[in-house]
Design a protein around this motif. Sequence first.
Motif, PDB file in Angstrom:
ATOM      1  N   THR A 140     -70.252 -22.846 -33.331  1.00 42.85           N
ATOM      2  CA  THR A 140     -70.142 -24.243 -33.745  1.00 42.85           C
ATOM      3  C   THR A 140     -71.242 -25.047 -33.070  1.00 42.85           C
ATOM      4  O   THR A 140     -71.385 -25.026 -31.851  1.00 42.85           O
ATOM      5  CB  THR A 140     -68.778 -24.839 -33.366  1.00 42.85           C
ATOM      6  N   TRP A 141     -72.019 -25.735 -33.896  1.00 41.96           N
ATOM      7  CA  TRP A 141     -73.050 -26.649 -33.391  1.00 41.96           C
ATOM      8  C   TRP A 141     -72.397 -28.031 -33.307  1.00 41.96           C
ATOM      9  O   TRP A 141     -72.070 -28.649 -34.312  1.00 41.96           O
ATOM     10  CB  TRP A 141     -74.232 -26.653 -34.341  1.00 41.96           C
ATOM     11  N   VAL A 142     -72.186 -28.504 -32.084  1.00 39.14           N
ATOM     12  CA  VAL A 142     -71.531 -29.789 -31.863  1.00 39.14           C
ATOM     13  C   VAL A 142     -72.598 -30.870 -31.809  1.00 39.14           C
ATOM     14  O   VAL A 142     -73.356 -30.970 -30.844  1.00 39.14           O
ATOM     15  CB  VAL A 142     -70.709 -29.775 -30.565  1.00 39.14           C
ATOM     16  N   LYS A 143     -72.662 -31.685 -32.838  1.00 38.30           N
ATOM     17  CA  LYS A 143     -73.688 -32.728 -32.922  1.00 38.30           C
ATOM     18  C   LYS A 143     -73.146 -34.098 -32.513  1.00 38.30           C
ATOM     19  O   LYS A 143     -73.907 -35.013 -32.253  1.00 38.30           O
ATOM     20  CB  LYS A 143     -74.234 -32.799 -34.348  1.00 38.30           C
ATOM     21  N   GLY A 144     -71.849 -34.224 -32.491  1.00 46.45           N
ATOM     22  CA  GLY A 144     -71.201 -35.486 -32.131  1.00 46.45           C
ATOM     23  C   GLY A 144     -69.702 -35.302 -32.127  1.00 46.45           C
ATOM     24  O   GLY A 144     -69.190 -34.212 -32.413  1.00 46.45           O
ATOM     25  N   ASP A 145     -68.967 -36.362 -31.811  1.00 45.01           N
ATOM     26  CA  ASP A 145     -67.507 -36.261 -31.727  1.00 45.01           C
ATOM     27  C   ASP A 145     -66.895 -35.756 -33.021  1.00 45.01           C
ATOM     28  O   ASP A 145     -65.928 -35.001 -33.010  1.00 45.01           O
ATOM     29  CB  ASP A 145     -66.917 -37.625 -31.363  1.00 45.01           C
ATOM     30  N   GLU A 146     -67.460 -36.180 -34.148  1.00 41.62           N
ATOM     31  CA  GLU A 146     -66.894 -35.793 -35.435  1.00 41.62           C
ATOM     32  C   GLU A 146     -67.913 -35.056 -36.301  1.00 41.62           C
ATOM     33  O   GLU A 146     -67.707 -34.912 -37.503  1.00 41.62           O
ATOM     34  CB  GLU A 146     -66.381 -37.036 -36.165  1.00 41.62           C
ATOM     35  N   ASP A 147     -68.962 -34.600 -35.687  1.00 45.34           N
ATOM     36  CA  ASP A 147     -70.014 -33.900 -36.439  1.00 45.34           C
ATOM     37  C   ASP A 147     -70.170 -32.502 -35.865  1.00 45.34           C
ATOM     38  O   ASP A 147     -70.790 -32.308 -34.822  1.00 45.34           O
ATOM     39  CB  ASP A 147     -71.337 -34.671 -36.338  1.00 45.34           C
ATOM     40  N   ARG A 148     -69.567 -31.529 -36.540  1.00 43.95           N
ATOM     41  CA  ARG A 148     -69.582 -30.151 -36.073  1.00 43.95           C
ATOM     42  C   ARG A 148     -69.953 -29.248 -37.247  1.00 43.95           C
ATOM     43  O   ARG A 148     -69.418 -29.396 -38.343  1.00 43.95           O
ATOM     44  CB  ARG A 148     -68.221 -29.744 -35.498  1.00 43.95           C
ATOM     45  N   GLN A 149     -70.867 -28.328 -37.001  1.00 44.76           N
ATOM     46  CA  GLN A 149     -71.303 -27.408 -38.064  1.00 44.76           C
ATOM     47  C   GLN A 149     -70.999 -25.978 -37.653  1.00 44.76           C
ATOM     48  O   GLN A 149     -71.434 -25.511 -36.596  1.00 44.76           O
ATOM     49  CB  GLN A 149     -72.812 -27.568 -38.321  1.00 44.76           C
ATOM     50  N   LEU A 150     -70.261 -25.264 -38.501  1.00 48.65           N
ATOM     51  CA  LEU A 150     -69.932 -23.863 -38.242  1.00 48.65           C
ATOM     52  C   LEU A 150     -71.037 -22.978 -38.803  1.00 48.65           C
ATOM     53  O   LEU A 150     -71.428 -23.108 -39.958  1.00 48.65           O
ATOM     54  CB  LEU A 150     -68.591 -23.508 -38.882  1.00 48.65           C
ATOM     55  N   ILE A 151     -71.546 -22.064 -37.980  1.00 49.24           N
ATOM     56  CA  ILE A 151     -72.655 -21.177 -38.359  1.00 49.24           C
ATOM     57  C   ILE A 151     -72.230 -19.745 -38.069  1.00 49.24           C
ATOM     58  O   ILE A 151     -71.714 -19.448 -36.980  1.00 49.24           O
ATOM     59  CB  ILE A 151     -73.927 -21.517 -37.565  1.00 49.24           C
ATOM     60  N   VAL A 152     -72.441 -18.855 -39.010  1.00 51.08           N
ATOM     61  CA  VAL A 152     -72.083 -17.450 -38.842  1.00 51.08           C
ATOM     62  C   VAL A 152     -73.359 -16.648 -38.585  1.00 51.08           C
ATOM     63  O   VAL A 152     -74.291 -16.666 -39.387  1.00 51.08           O
ATOM     64  CB  VAL A 152     -71.357 -16.909 -40.087  1.00 51.08           C
ATOM     65  N   VAL A 153     -73.386 -15.948 -37.457  1.00 49.96           N
ATOM     66  CA  VAL A 153     -74.562 -15.190 -37.045  1.00 49.96           C
ATOM     67  C   VAL A 153     -74.284 -13.697 -37.209  1.00 49.96           C
ATOM     68  O   VAL A 153     -73.340 -13.173 -36.605  1.00 49.96           O
ATOM     69  CB  VAL A 153     -74.923 -15.480 -35.573  1.00 49.96           C
ATOM     70  N   PRO A 154     -75.070 -12.973 -38.001  1.00 53.43           N
ATOM     71  CA  PRO A 154     -74.888 -11.519 -38.111  1.00 53.43           C
ATOM     72  C   PRO A 154     -75.137 -10.840 -36.766  1.00 53.43           C
ATOM     73  O   PRO A 154     -76.064 -11.206 -36.028  1.00 53.43           O
ATOM     74  CB  PRO A 154     -75.946 -11.107 -39.144  1.00 53.43           C
ATOM     75  N   ASN A 155     -74.325  -9.835 -36.458  1.00 49.35           N
ATOM     76  CA  ASN A 155     -74.430  -9.139 -35.173  1.00 49.35           C
ATOM     77  C   ASN A 155     -74.343  -7.631 -35.399  1.00 49.35           C
ATOM     78  O   ASN A 155     -73.501  -7.159 -36.164  1.00 49.35           O
ATOM     79  CB  ASN A 155     -73.295  -9.596 -34.255  1.00 49.35           C
ATOM     80  N   HIS A 156     -75.217  -6.869 -34.751  1.00 52.40           N
ATOM     81  CA  HIS A 156     -75.284  -5.420 -34.936  1.00 52.40           C
ATOM     82  C   HIS A 156     -75.074  -4.702 -33.612  1.00 52.40           C
ATOM     83  O   HIS A 156     -75.598  -5.116 -32.575  1.00 52.40           O
ATOM     84  CB  HIS A 156     -76.645  -5.014 -35.509  1.00 52.40           C
ATOM     85  N   ILE A 157     -74.337  -3.574 -33.678  1.00 57.38           N
ATOM     86  CA  ILE A 157     -74.153  -2.755 -32.479  1.00 57.38           C
ATOM     87  C   ILE A 157     -74.551  -1.303 -32.729  1.00 57.38           C
ATOM     88  O   ILE A 157     -74.392  -0.460 -31.855  1.00 57.38           O
ATOM     89  CB  ILE A 157     -72.697  -2.824 -31.970  1.00 57.38           C
ATOM     90  N   SER A 158     -75.095  -1.028 -33.914  1.00 56.86           N
ATOM     91  CA  SER A 158     -75.492   0.342 -34.215  1.00 56.86           C
ATOM     92  C   SER A 158     -76.809   0.375 -34.971  1.00 56.86           C
ATOM     93  O   SER A 158     -77.173  -0.583 -35.658  1.00 56.86           O
ATOM     94  CB  SER A 158     -74.414   1.046 -35.058  1.00 56.86           C
ATOM     95  N   ARG A 159     -77.504   1.488 -34.849  1.00 55.88           N
ATOM     96  CA  ARG A 159     -78.759   1.685 -35.578  1.00 55.88           C
ATOM     97  C   ARG A 159     -78.498   1.696 -37.081  1.00 55.88           C
ATOM     98  O   ARG A 159     -79.288   1.155 -37.859  1.00 55.88           O
ATOM     99  CB  ARG A 159     -79.415   3.000 -35.142  1.00 55.88           C
ATOM    100  N   ALA A 160     -77.403   2.286 -37.514  1.00 55.73           N
ATOM    101  CA  ALA A 160     -77.096   2.376 -38.940  1.00 55.73           C
ATOM    102  C   ALA A 160     -76.941   0.992 -39.554  1.00 55.73           C
ATOM    103  O   ALA A 160     -77.398   0.739 -40.679  1.00 55.73           O
ATOM    104  CB  ALA A 160     -75.828   3.195 -39.150  1.00 55.73           C
ATOM    105  N   SER A 161     -76.290   0.096 -38.831  1.00 56.64           N
ATOM    106  CA  SER A 161     -76.082  -1.252 -39.334  1.00 56.64           C
ATOM    107  C   SER A 161     -77.415  -1.975 -39.529  1.00 56.64           C
ATOM    108  O   SER A 161     -77.646  -2.628 -40.548  1.00 56.64           O
ATOM    109  CB  SER A 161     -75.199  -2.033 -38.354  1.00 56.64           C
ATOM    110  N   VAL A 162     -78.303  -1.841 -38.557  1.00 55.57           N
ATOM    111  CA  VAL A 162     -79.629  -2.467 -38.653  1.00 55.57           C
ATOM    112  C   VAL A 162     -80.431  -1.838 -39.787  1.00 55.57           C
ATOM    113  O   VAL A 162     -81.096  -2.536 -40.568  1.00 55.57           O
ATOM    114  CB  VAL A 162     -80.383  -2.342 -37.317  1.00 55.57           C
TER     115      VAL A 162
END
Length: 318
Positions: A140-162
Motif C-alpha cells: 500500500t502506497w500511503v499518500k495521505g490520510d484518505e489516499d491509499r493505493q494498493l499495488i501488487v508486486v510479482p515475487n519469485h522464489i524459483s528459477r522455473a518461475s522466472v
Amino acid sequence: MTFLLNEESLHGQFETSVDFVKAVETIMLIRECIRRSSRELSCHRSLANAKVTDTQYMAEAIQAMSREKRLAWTQWVSRAGPFWLDDREHTGDDWMETTEETIVTNTAIGESAFCIANELERHLVSLTPSKWMEDQIAVTWVKGDEDRQLIVVPNHISRASVADVLATLPALFNSWESLGRIARDTFSHLMFADDAFEKLRPHPYHQGAAERLYIRLNVLDQLSNGFDQDGNRTSEADRLLAMHFTGEKAWFTDSSDSEKSGFASQLSFRHPSEPGKKITCTWHGKVKTPQLRIHFSWPITADISVYIPYVGPKLTKK
C-alpha cells in the motif's frame, strides 16, 4: 522489465550457514537465467552486511561456500552490482507498507511497488525459506490520510518461475544500436532523425538506462497518437501528461532559461523537413544514471508526429 533481489528476504532466518548457501545457490541460478535474457538482477548495497543466522552475518556465513561461488557472490553483492539504489525511482518520502503494515519504504519491495504504480515493470526475487514466499506481495502506497493505493508486486522464489516470465517477453535490445533499431520499428508515431542515436555509440552500453529510454519513448509515441478524430487530446494522453510531465519527479521537462541561453546551439537540431533550417528542441525526457536525454519537438499536436532529433548524453552539462 527489471528484477530486484528482495533484501528483506534475508532476515537471519537460516538455521545454519549451509542452509544459507543452498538458498544462495538458487539465487545465483535465477540470476544466471535472467542474465541470459540480457537483463540483470539488481540488489541492495547493504545486502553484504545482512544477518544470516541467529549468530552469523554474511561475511562469516559465506565461508561455507566453495571459493569460486564465494567470489562470484561477493563480487556481485559487494562490488559489481548492479545496485537498484543507483537508479531508484522512489524516495524516503514515499510511504510504502505491506498489508500487515510492515514499512517497506527504502527497500526493493517499496521500489518495485512505486515503479509498478508509475508503469515501470518490476519483479522481485526472494530467498527461500523466508517471510516472503508468496508469488505476489501486496503493498500500500500511503499518500495521505484518505489516499491509499494498493499495488501488487510479482515475487519469485524459483528459477522455473522466472524462466516462465522471461519466456513471455519479446526479444530485448542489448546494445545502443539495437535499441535504436527496435525503437524505430516499434514507435510508428515518432519521427526520428537519421542520426538520432549516434551520440550513444561511444559510451558503454547500460541495460537499465536503455530500458528507461525505451519506456520514455513509448510515452512520447502514445502522446503523439493521443488525439481523437477531431484533434482533441484523449483522456489517456491527458493522464500521461499529468503523470510524467508535472511534479518534481517528472520524466519530461523543458530546459531552464539559463540552459536555453547558455546552450542555444546544442539545443538546435536539423529541421526534419526543411533542409538548411534548424529546429529548437528544449523539451527532453530524462534518464538519471547515466545522465541521458531524449530531445523532442514541442508542443505535441494532432497534425504532426513528435520529432526526435537526439538521444544521448545530457547536452547542458556545465
